[in-house]
Design a protein around this motif. Structure first.
Motif, PDB file in Angstrom:
ATOM      1  N   THR A  26       0.817  -1.208   0.000  1.00 45.05           N
ATOM      2  CA  THR A  26       0.000   0.000   0.000  1.00 45.05           C
ATOM      3  C   THR A  26       0.855   1.264   0.000  1.00 45.05           C
ATOM      4  OG1 THR A  26      -1.698  -1.195   1.215  1.00 45.05           O
ATOM      5  CG2 THR A  26      -1.868   1.195   1.207  1.00 45.05           C
ATOM      6  N   LEU A  27       1.832   1.334   0.868  1.00 42.40           N
ATOM      7  CA  LEU A  27       2.697   2.501   0.977  1.00 42.40           C
ATOM      8  C   LEU A  27       3.830   2.413  -0.036  1.00 42.40           C
ATOM      9  CD1 LEU A  27       3.002   2.618   4.881  1.00 42.40           C
ATOM     10  CD2 LEU A  27       1.532   4.034   3.440  1.00 42.40           C
ATOM     11  N   SER A  28       4.349   3.566  -0.420  1.00 40.87           N
ATOM     12  CA  SER A  28       5.538   3.572  -1.279  1.00 40.87           C
ATOM     13  C   SER A  28       6.747   3.198  -0.424  1.00 40.87           C
ATOM     14  CB  SER A  28       5.737   4.950  -1.898  1.00 40.87           C
ATOM     15  OG  SER A  28       6.163   5.873  -0.915  1.00 40.87           O
ATOM     16  N   GLU A  29       7.860   2.950  -1.070  1.00 33.95           N
ATOM     17  CA  GLU A  29       9.077   2.576  -0.348  1.00 33.95           C
ATOM     18  C   GLU A  29       9.513   3.679   0.614  1.00 33.95           C
ATOM     19  OE1 GLU A  29      13.699   1.700  -1.479  1.00 33.95           O
ATOM     20  OE2 GLU A  29      12.180   0.884  -2.832  1.00 33.95           O
ATOM     21  N   SER A  30       9.467   4.934   0.163  1.00 32.46           N
ATOM     22  CA  SER A  30       9.880   6.038   1.034  1.00 32.46           C
ATOM     23  C   SER A  30       8.870   6.269   2.157  1.00 32.46           C
ATOM     24  CB  SER A  30      10.113   7.318   0.233  1.00 32.46           C
ATOM     25  OG  SER A  30       8.914   7.766  -0.353  1.00 32.46           O
ATOM     26  N   GLU A  31       7.578   6.125   1.853  1.00 34.41           N
ATOM     27  CA  GLU A  31       6.557   6.256   2.907  1.00 34.41           C
ATOM     28  C   GLU A  31       6.766   5.181   3.963  1.00 34.41           C
ATOM     29  OE1 GLU A  31       2.645   8.009   0.532  1.00 34.41           O
ATOM     30  OE2 GLU A  31       3.057   5.855   0.454  1.00 34.41           O
ATOM     31  N   ALA A  32       6.983   3.952   3.519  1.00 33.49           N
ATOM     32  CA  ALA A  32       7.180   2.846   4.455  1.00 33.49           C
ATOM     33  C   ALA A  32       8.430   3.057   5.304  1.00 33.49           C
ATOM     34  CB  ALA A  32       7.256   1.521   3.704  1.00 33.49           C
TER      35      ALA A  32
END
Length: 179
Positions: A26-32
């Protein structure tokens, strides 16, 4: 809370599946990476397991993609504000996730009352204590942290308070309570 929707989402998202989520969907790599860094400061590892050890980020990602999906837009908005605020006060060369821990902690103290931080804190605690099949609490580390015994069944009697209950019949093979 809308319990019927949560129940439907969990069944749709593999409620009966044996393997917990182990990929960010669900989240992008940077968001995660940012959310994982925040969660790891909320429940830090070290001598005891922390949020990263319990793989809380997988629970958060799974929750935002299923039973908390309605909160995803506001979560992303809060994450964007968090990232922008961090960048304006610390520069854009280093992301929050790759900043020094002391710098991360100092910034979190500034934003700890924001709705975004409170949402991450709530999801971190939920991910630490939820059933592992939802993505967090890897190897029951969250339960071990708070002393939960993962027993399938508990033996009665549970205490002195029910020893005189007329309808109480001990399970076969158990001993009655004696004070």
């Amino acid at each position: 809370m809308n319990w019927p929707k949560i129940a439907a989402a969990t069944e749709h998202s593999g409620h009966d599946a044996a393997a917990p989520p182990n990929a960010i969907k669900t989240l992008s790599e940077s968001e995660a990476a940012t959310v994982d860094a925040i969660a790891n400061l909320i429940v830090p590892g070290g001598t005891t397991p922390g949020a990263r050890d319990a793989r809380v980020i997988y629970f958060i990602d799974n929750a935002l993609g299923s039973f908390f999906a309605a909160q995803l837009p506001s979560f992303r908005e809060g994450l964007g504000e968090f990232t922008s605020s961090y960048s304006s006060s610390h520069g854009t060369e280093t992301s929050f996730a790759s900043a020094a821990e002391t710098q991360q902690i100092a910034f979190l103290k500034e934003v700890e009352k924001t709705p975004f931080f409170l949402a991450v804190r709530r999801l971190t605690v939920l991910g630490l204590l939820a059933l592992p099949k939802y993505g967090g609490n890897h190897d029951n580390l969250g339960w071990k942290l708070i002393g939960v015994e993962d027993n399938h069944a508990w033996e009665p009697p549970f205490g002195f308070y029910d020893q005189d209950y007329a309808g109480f019949e001990p399970y076969p093979g158990t001993k009655p309570y004696t004070a």
